[in-house]
Design a protein around this motif. Sequence first.
Motif, PDB file in Angstrom:
ATOM      1  N   ASP A  39      -6.239  -1.533  -4.756  1.00 35.66           N
ATOM      2  CA  ASP A  39      -5.676  -2.031  -3.500  1.00 35.66           C
ATOM      3  C   ASP A  39      -6.678  -2.955  -2.810  1.00 35.66           C
ATOM      4  N   GLU A  40      -6.514  -4.235  -3.019  1.00 40.15           N
ATOM      5  CA  GLU A  40      -7.343  -5.264  -2.379  1.00 40.15           C
ATOM      6  C   GLU A  40      -8.838  -5.024  -2.574  1.00 40.15           C
TER       7      GLU A  40
ATOM      8  N   THR B 219       0.838  -1.201   0.000  1.00 35.17           N
ATOM      9  CA  THR B 219       0.000   0.000   0.000  1.00 35.17           C
ATOM     10  C   THR B 219       0.874   1.254   0.000  1.00 35.17           C
TER      11      THR B 219
ATOM     12  N   GLN C 151      -7.497   0.647   0.117  1.00 34.29           N
ATOM     13  CA  GLN C 151      -7.671  -0.635   0.798  1.00 34.29           C
ATOM     14  C   GLN C 151      -8.782  -0.526   1.844  1.00 34.29           C
TER      15      GLN C 151
HETATM   16 MG   LIG Z   1      -2.042  -2.713   2.170  1.00 38.83          MG
END
Ligand SMILES: [Mg+2]
Lengths: 332, 252
Positions: B163-164, B45, B87
């Motif tokens: 991000d995820e 991240t 995220q």
């Molecule tokens: Mg992360």
Amino acid sequence: MTARLLLPLLLVVVALALVPAVVTSNVALNFMVTVLLIALVGQGWNVLGGYGGQYSFGHSAFFGTGAYVTAILQVRYGVNAWLGFALGIATGALVGAAIGAVSFRSGLRGSYFALVTLAFAEVLRILASVTPITGAGVGTLIKLDLRPEALQFQSRVPFYWIILALVAISLIVARVIEASRFGAWLVAVRENESAARALGVNATLMKVSAMTISAAITAAAGCFYAQYFLFVDSGIAFGPWISVEALLAPIIGGIGTVFGPLLGALVVKMLGELAKLVAGDAPGLDLVIYGCVLILVVAFAPRGVGGVFHEFYNFVSRAWTPAPTPMRRRDG
Amino acid sequence: MADKIMRVEHVSKRFDGLLAVDDVSLDFASGSITALIGPNGAGKTTLFAIVSGFLRPNGGRVLYRGGDITGQPSHRLARMGIARTFQIVQPFADLSVHENIAIGAHLSRPARAAALAAAAEVAGLVGLGDLLERRAASLTVSGGKRLELARALAITPTLLLLDEVLAGLNPSEIRDMLPVIRAIRDRGVTIVMIEHVMQAVMSLADTVHVLAEGRLIAEGPPLSIAGNSRVIEAYLGRGAAGRLAAVGGGNG
Ligand SMILES: [Mg+2]
Ligand SMILES: Nc1ncnc2c1ncn2[C@@H]1O[C@H](COP(=O)(O)OP(=O)(O)OP(=O)(O)O)[C@@H](O)[C@H]1O
């Protein structure tokens, strides 16, 4: 900007324009002028605080700038009052842009921003109470000159028209902001600054622009004040009273809404009159009442009096509609 | 391989005593899907935050379409076509789904009506078409992730950093999202995805980069990464690759 969006605004302004036809007592008209003055100050605060989410405790900085510039230009430099009025607004906007640029570029947020605006206003108040050009502790008196060219009138009615016109403009400004990309981005910054930046929004520019518009509107109220009362001193111009009313009106009426400040100003001023009726002129009593109302609103009606009306309206209209209909239907 | 849309050169980022990203160099090929994987706290991240202008690196530089963009503010990078999702979802909580997406759509469309129309279209693309009027704060986990994706897509990015976006979704929701991500790539958007869901990495990614403790420890096509002993050890601990091989050998 569609006619549909401007219609409610037009109706409210027309209704207010009829007031002098109905109300003839000077006291009542004076009261309405005060309400509109606070509505204007409040709309200024609302542009930055309501739509932009940046709570200022120092909007008197702009009010006072407008008031002093109007007064000083006339008294010391012989500038025409109308021109002085316009320059007061412009100077207010500049002061707003400057304070905004300094605060937002250095990343001030939340209570830090609030405290810094308060500090700026206090510094201006202290400066105004000692500098000769403002009349220092004595204040500045605008010479009586009851001619329209001098922006002075025999009766209160023309003043009422002027403040109503300013409020109408401020309502249109708020509505235009709501219906524009600038407004959408400003609200996005209020809701989540990181997310807004990730989507290409220049958050600092949005906030500084909002503060400039906000300051211009609030300065206009200051210019009007100077012209209406023909007197300015540091406590009136830069004192905390106006900063407090600037934020009370929109918060009580409905923060981040077009009509919130107007509605809130009406409520605040009516309560103030009521307090005087009940307890005479006990000093500070109005502030106690404002504080209580503020607590009640924040606790029970975060969308203000306007929000309560809105919910009541929804409730009633739902009770009248036989079957609930979904908000939106999409095919496929 | 096609040309590189972004090149990260010797980038490092230090938080107090912690070297979160340690001399990382990698690049992303135009039109590809790249996966960035690694254990928790690996610096994935943080790397996203650096290349999207949210953090300034302590060293190294980032090139985008050949130009140096190191230290440029995030809004300017977004205007250059770099979009990121968060995220931890960052909705405009009090606004509707429609309005959330329109904020991004406004970047290339000043008019309200045009932005709202484009937003509705993007919402359909990610399966939010029926939830346009919902308050963003009231969305489910999966809805929130879709909204992150939709908003980023609305700025019509060239490079999309995810991000995820699959974390917290159930298997059937993940199955629904895979074709959506593939379709975005097929429209010419370069995608870099941080992902813990290996099924997605295996089926989507052209290239995988593995970060551990801030360092790049492996890169290559998904299948080569799955068998890489350094990667297995990064996830499971030192000596794990050997133990796994031994267990595998014993059973076989
Ligand atoms: Mg992360
Ligand atoms: N703003 C910050 N200040 C201090 N330390 C930070 C900050 N952001 C991240 N870190 C630390 O840097 C390291 C890398 O964090 P990062 O969030 O990049 O990891 P990640 O690979 O995304 O992990 P995860 O898979 O859990 O999301 C972690 O140890 C984290 O605690």
